[in-house]
Structure formats: C-alpha cells, structure tokens
Design an enzyme around this catalytic site. Sequence first.
Site, short mmCIF file in Angstrom:
data_model
loop_
_atom_site.label_atom_id
_atom_site.label_comp_id
_atom_site.label_asym_id
_atom_site.label_seq_id
_atom_site.Cartn_x
_atom_site.Cartn_y
_atom_site.Cartn_z
N PHE A 61 2.89 9.07 -2.15
CA PHE A 61 2.44 10.46 -2.27
C PHE A 61 1.63 10.72 -3.54
O PHE A 61 0.90 11.70 -3.61
CB PHE A 61 3.65 11.42 -2.21
CG PHE A 61 4.43 11.50 -3.50
CD1 PHE A 61 4.02 12.34 -4.53
CD2 PHE A 61 5.58 10.74 -3.70
CE1 PHE A 61 4.73 12.40 -5.73
CE2 PHE A 61 6.29 10.80 -4.88
CZ PHE A 61 5.86 11.63 -5.91
N GLU B 284 14.02 3.73 -12.05
CA GLU B 284 12.82 4.58 -12.11
C GLU B 284 13.22 6.02 -11.78
O GLU B 284 13.86 6.27 -10.75
CB GLU B 284 11.79 4.09 -11.09
CG GLU B 284 10.50 4.88 -11.13
CD GLU B 284 9.48 4.43 -10.07
OE1 GLU B 284 9.87 4.22 -8.91
OE2 GLU B 284 8.30 4.31 -10.43
N SER C 220 7.83 2.80 -3.43
CA SER C 220 9.00 2.47 -4.26
C SER C 220 9.45 1.02 -4.02
O SER C 220 9.17 0.45 -2.95
CB SER C 220 10.13 3.44 -3.95
OG SER C 220 10.39 3.42 -2.58
N CYS D 115 2.78 5.68 -11.34
CA CYS D 115 3.39 4.36 -11.50
C CYS D 115 3.04 3.77 -12.85
O CYS D 115 3.65 2.80 -13.29
CB CYS D 115 2.94 3.42 -10.40
SG CYS D 115 1.19 3.09 -10.50
N GLU E 131 3.54 11.18 4.13
CA GLU E 131 3.71 12.39 4.93
C GLU E 131 3.83 13.64 4.05
O GLU E 131 3.79 14.76 4.54
CB GLU E 131 4.91 12.25 5.88
CG GLU E 131 6.27 12.00 5.23
CD GLU E 131 6.53 10.52 4.88
OE1 GLU E 131 5.62 9.85 4.36
OE2 GLU E 131 7.67 10.07 5.10
N LYS F 65 -1.73 4.51 6.92
CA LYS F 65 -0.55 5.37 7.12
C LYS F 65 -0.26 6.03 5.78
O LYS F 65 0.40 5.46 4.92
CB LYS F 65 0.63 4.51 7.59
CG LYS F 65 1.72 5.24 8.38
CD LYS F 65 2.33 6.42 7.72
CE LYS F 65 3.32 6.08 6.63
NZ LYS F 65 3.71 7.27 5.83
P1 NAD Z 1 8.03 5.71 -0.96
O1 NAD Z 1 8.43 4.28 -1.08
O2 NAD Z 1 9.06 6.71 -0.64
O3 NAD Z 1 6.92 5.86 0.22
C1 NAD Z 1 5.77 5.07 0.25
C2 NAD Z 1 5.29 4.94 1.68
O4 NAD Z 1 6.30 4.30 2.45
C3 NAD Z 1 5.03 6.28 2.37
O5 NAD Z 1 3.88 6.15 3.17
C4 NAD Z 1 6.27 6.51 3.20
O6 NAD Z 1 6.02 7.24 4.38
C5 NAD Z 1 6.71 5.10 3.55
N1 NAD Z 1 8.17 4.98 3.67
C6 NAD Z 1 9.11 5.72 3.04
N2 NAD Z 1 10.33 5.31 3.38
C7 NAD Z 1 10.17 4.27 4.24
C8 NAD Z 1 11.08 3.40 4.92
N3 NAD Z 1 12.40 3.53 4.81
N4 NAD Z 1 10.56 2.44 5.69
C9 NAD Z 1 9.22 2.29 5.82
N5 NAD Z 1 8.33 3.09 5.19
C10 NAD Z 1 8.79 4.06 4.41
O7 NAD Z 1 7.22 6.07 -2.27
P2 NAD Z 1 6.69 7.50 -2.72
O8 NAD Z 1 7.84 8.34 -3.11
O9 NAD Z 1 5.71 8.02 -1.73
O10 NAD Z 1 5.84 7.10 -4.02
C11 NAD Z 1 6.41 6.93 -5.28
C12 NAD Z 1 6.71 5.48 -5.56
O11 NAD Z 1 5.51 4.71 -5.47
C13 NAD Z 1 7.23 5.25 -6.98
O12 NAD Z 1 8.25 4.31 -6.93
C14 NAD Z 1 6.01 4.70 -7.71
O13 NAD Z 1 6.31 3.91 -8.84
C15 NAD Z 1 5.39 3.89 -6.64
N6 NAD Z 1 3.99 3.63 -6.92
C16 NAD Z 1 3.67 2.37 -7.32
C17 NAD Z 1 2.36 2.07 -7.63
C18 NAD Z 1 1.99 0.70 -8.07
O14 NAD Z 1 0.80 0.43 -8.16
N7 NAD Z 1 2.91 -0.19 -8.36
C19 NAD Z 1 1.37 3.06 -7.52
C20 NAD Z 1 1.75 4.33 -7.11
C21 NAD Z 1 3.07 4.60 -6.80
#
Ligand code: NAD
Length: 498
Positions: free
Chosen positions: A149, A383, A226, A281, A176, A173
């Site tokens: 997000f 985190e 994450s 991140c 959401e 994808k």
């Molecule tokens: P998230 O892991 O909740 O979601 C990321 C994506 O995965 C979304 O598209 C979501 O719909 C999907 N998703 C969520 N739960 C899922 C599941 N159980 N099974 C399959 N897909 C699923 O992450 P977020 O809250 O959207 O973003 C924040 C996280 O992203 C933080 O941990 C941040 O550190 C990380 N991030 C990392 C980087 C990097 O370059 N390392 C960059 C940006 C964000």
Amino acid sequence: MTYQVSHYINGQIVEDKSKAQAIYNPATGNVIGQVALANSTVVDKAVAAAKSAFPSWAATTPSRRARIMFQFKNLLEKNTDELAKLVTQEHGKTLNDARGSVQRGIDVVEFVCGMPYLLKGSYAEDVATDVDSYSIRQPLGVCVGITPFNFPVMIPLWMFAMAIACGNTFVLKPSEKDPSCSILLAELAREAGLPEGVLNVVQGDKEAVDALLIHPDVQAISFVGSTPIAESIYKTGTQQGKRVQAFGGAKNHCIVMPDADMDQAVDALIGAAYGSAGERCMAISVAVAVTDSVGDVLVKKMQSRIEKLKIGPGLSADIEMGPLVTQQHWERVKSYIDLGVTEGASLVVDGRGFKPKDHSSGFFMGGSLFDHVTASMRIYREEIFGPVLCVVRVPDFESALKLVNDHPYGNGTAIFTHDGYTARTFASKVQVGMIGINIPIPVPVAYQTFGGWKKSIFGDIPMHGSDGMHFYTKIKTITQRWPKDKKSAAEFVIPTMK
Ligand code: NAD
C-alpha cells in the site's frame, strides 16, 4: 458519492460485483469507494489476456517498445498531479511526498527507455577457429507484480515498466487499500500505445494472489510487502517453478557517532522517521546513539522537534505528516507503543492521543519517541511501520555495528559521522543492502538497483537498474560456425576451442 475500482483486462475495465472491500480516505476516516476483489476466474481471464498478448509484444522491436515507454513517461509527467492526489487521497501521505514518489516511479520509466541498449547482448568472435559465440536476452512471458500500500505508483512502475520494456506481458495485483492509481497507470500506458493485454490489473486480496501464484501460465513473480507474506510467496512461487523476487519488511538503523553534526543528524532523523508517518520500507525506525552523551543530546533535540511536527490531512498546505493508512493499522501501531511501555522502554513522546482539529475521525497519530530501548524488546526486533522511533544507546562503534548486523532485517541503514574511516568501515562491514553515509534514506536511483539483505529479501535479484532487466529476461548463448568447405569428422571429445 463513492466510486468503484475494478479490474483492467485486455485494455478495458472489467466490472466485478462478486466481492468488494471498502476504500477509506485516511484523513477523514470515511469510506470513499469500493474495490472489487478478484476470484480465480478473473485471474484466469487476466493471465489469458497477458498470455495471448505475449508473442506479438515479445516480437515487437526493443526500440518500438522503448518509444511507447517514452510516450508513457510523457503522460506520467503530465498526470503527476492527478496521480499524486490519488496517492494522498487513499494512502494519506502529504501531496509533496506523493509527488516525489510518483517522480521516483517516472525515473524507472525513463531508465527503461534505454532498454534496447541494455538488451543488446554480447558477441565474442573466434572463440575457436571460425567459431563465434554470442549471448542474447529474451523475455520470460507472463510476469506478475504484487505490490504494497505504501507506494501505489512507484512500486508498480519498478515492476511493470521494466518487465514490459523487456518484452514480457504483465498482471499487476496492487494493494486493495489504495487501488485507484493502478487503473490510471494502465489507462495512461494504453494511451501511450501499449497494445491490449500487455498490461492487466486485477484488484484483490489473498484469493487473487493465491490464484496467481499457482497459475501454470505465470513465469515470474515480483512481490513487495511484509516479510511473512514475502517469505510465503517466495516458497510457493519457487515450488511452482517460477522465478520470484520477494521483498519484505525492514527495521532501518541510523547510527549517530559522537563526531556527527547533531543538528544535521536530527534534521535527517525527523524526516526519515516521521515522513510518510513512518510507512516507508526505508524509514529510519531505530536511532543508535553512540555513547550516552550523544543519546542525551539526541533525545532532547528530537523531543522538541517531534512535539512541533505539523500533522494533518495530506492535501493541506505545509503539512509534514499525514495519517496512517487504515484504522486497523492505527490499532497495530498503537499496540506496539503500548507494548514498548510494558517492555520498559521510556516513552519520551507519546503520539497515541493526537487528533488534529477538524479531522478527529481520521487515522491520525502523533510522532512517538522511545528512549532506552534494548535489543531484546519486541519494539526493537519487529517492524512497526508507523511514526515511532526507538533510541538504542551503545558505548562504541563496534557495538553499533554488531547491533545492526545481529538484526534480522537488512533493508537500509545510515551512519552520521565526520570520520571517513568509520564511515568506510561501516559501509564495508555492515550486513545490509542499502547504506547511507550522512544520508538518512539511501534509496538508490533508477539506474542502480534497489534491494535489501537478510529477512528483507527472498530471492537473489533486486529491482530496477540492470538487475531488473536480468530478472525479467533469460539469457541464451549461441555458438555458431559457417564452414567454408564440406569436410567434417565426428568428434568424441569435448570441444576445447582450439
Ligand atoms: P502486505 O504484506 O500486507 O501486502 C502486500 C501485498 O500482498 C498486497 O498486495 C496484499 O494484497 C497482498 N497480501 C496481503 N496478505 C496476503 C496474504 N496472506 N497472502 C497473499 N497476499 C497477501 O504489506 P503492506 O501492508 O501492503 O505493505 C507494508 C509492508 O511492505 C511493510 O512490511 C514494508 O516494509 C513492506 N515494504 C517493503 C519494501 C521493500 O522494498 N523491501 C518496499 C515497500 C514496502
């Protein structure tokens, strides 16, 4: 009036009323829209569209593809304000910050305009008598991007601009929580001349991701999100024989040495810890004060700056920090602050009760600062992804370096010092992917690569730069001879290139 966000397949919006989720404006707390959540039938449709678009897109010359990317870049520039407003409206970050993130995405599109040069391969003449050998890079097929997000424009562009310029077709994808930008991006790409089916968007949650992960026609998956999800995406995707790069979470340390310019370090920490409400991140979430006297000065200076942070709706002028993305995320961040108090850290600034005037139902939180945090505390190890900075005090540089190296995450880190030898030693010895020296958020530019180490990445190949091209292509090496005469003889030993 609320709006509907749905899928984009084969150059068209595909309505889908089967399952939906609310979209919030984090600054007001109001529901402003609904996003469709794809099931496997919708995913099949999107992958089929990408699969059927692949042969002709892969056969389109790299120069022609680059020209479309150049048009796309122009359109992104023209629409930067609209994209940035959408980011702020659904994510909450300030408009200036949103504009910056759009620009960082455009930088990648600009970089991929030079893809014909990157793809041109290598040629070795006379590897044996009258034998030449050359390598070329070819696209993989249908690639998938699953994005978080916090950067709803920049991270999709890291992925699909690179993949498409390499000759792949793509299914995105997006998160959401802030899905609208993905549709505008797809429409602008279409306007730039991208053929139907080359870029498709499926909105959705775990159900859509699971269907993409096991789809036999998907060749590669890029994921950012994450760590637990990144790890499981990597495992499932690779078990299915797909190429996977999966980026996870972070806990970025900033080491402040006794010889650092304290005011510069404090300025840097304020922006890096509280910008975008800590939902980056590459945010700094741990300040490592080298010696107690550094800790005392740092905490005092930080406290007065945090208490003066200008917090409010991201669309208002002069705001430094917007709200958190959802009420659920607000609760999560608050629970970590509660935990820090229970664990015995000193809560110097408590942002839990903050509400801006006129926006009391938004998902706002003030900046928080913990002092005397230790390495065994969960607020240090996990985190939080919110406006919370932990100060850990250590006696010397070696302890600071060990602290960073012992942490499970390894995305980014920074050091503030005036001593070149200390900075150089840090850069050389630290077990982290992206390092800042007197720079708090060392996000590499588009023509370098972005990627962390340890639990911040699963898979070997980072994003953008020439590594991005490597991820989205496979290498083929051709060895050729054009014999002058028809004489030949069977050879039973391995050729040794005489
Ligand atoms: P998230 O892991 O909740 O979601 C990321 C994506 O995965 C979304 O598209 C979501 O719909 C999907 N998703 C969520 N739960 C899922 C599941 N159980 N099974 C399959 N897909 C699923 O992450 P977020 O809250 O959207 O973003 C924040 C996280 O992203 C933080 O941990 C941040 O550190 C990380 N991030 C990392 C980087 C990097 O370059 N390392 C960059 C940006 C964000």
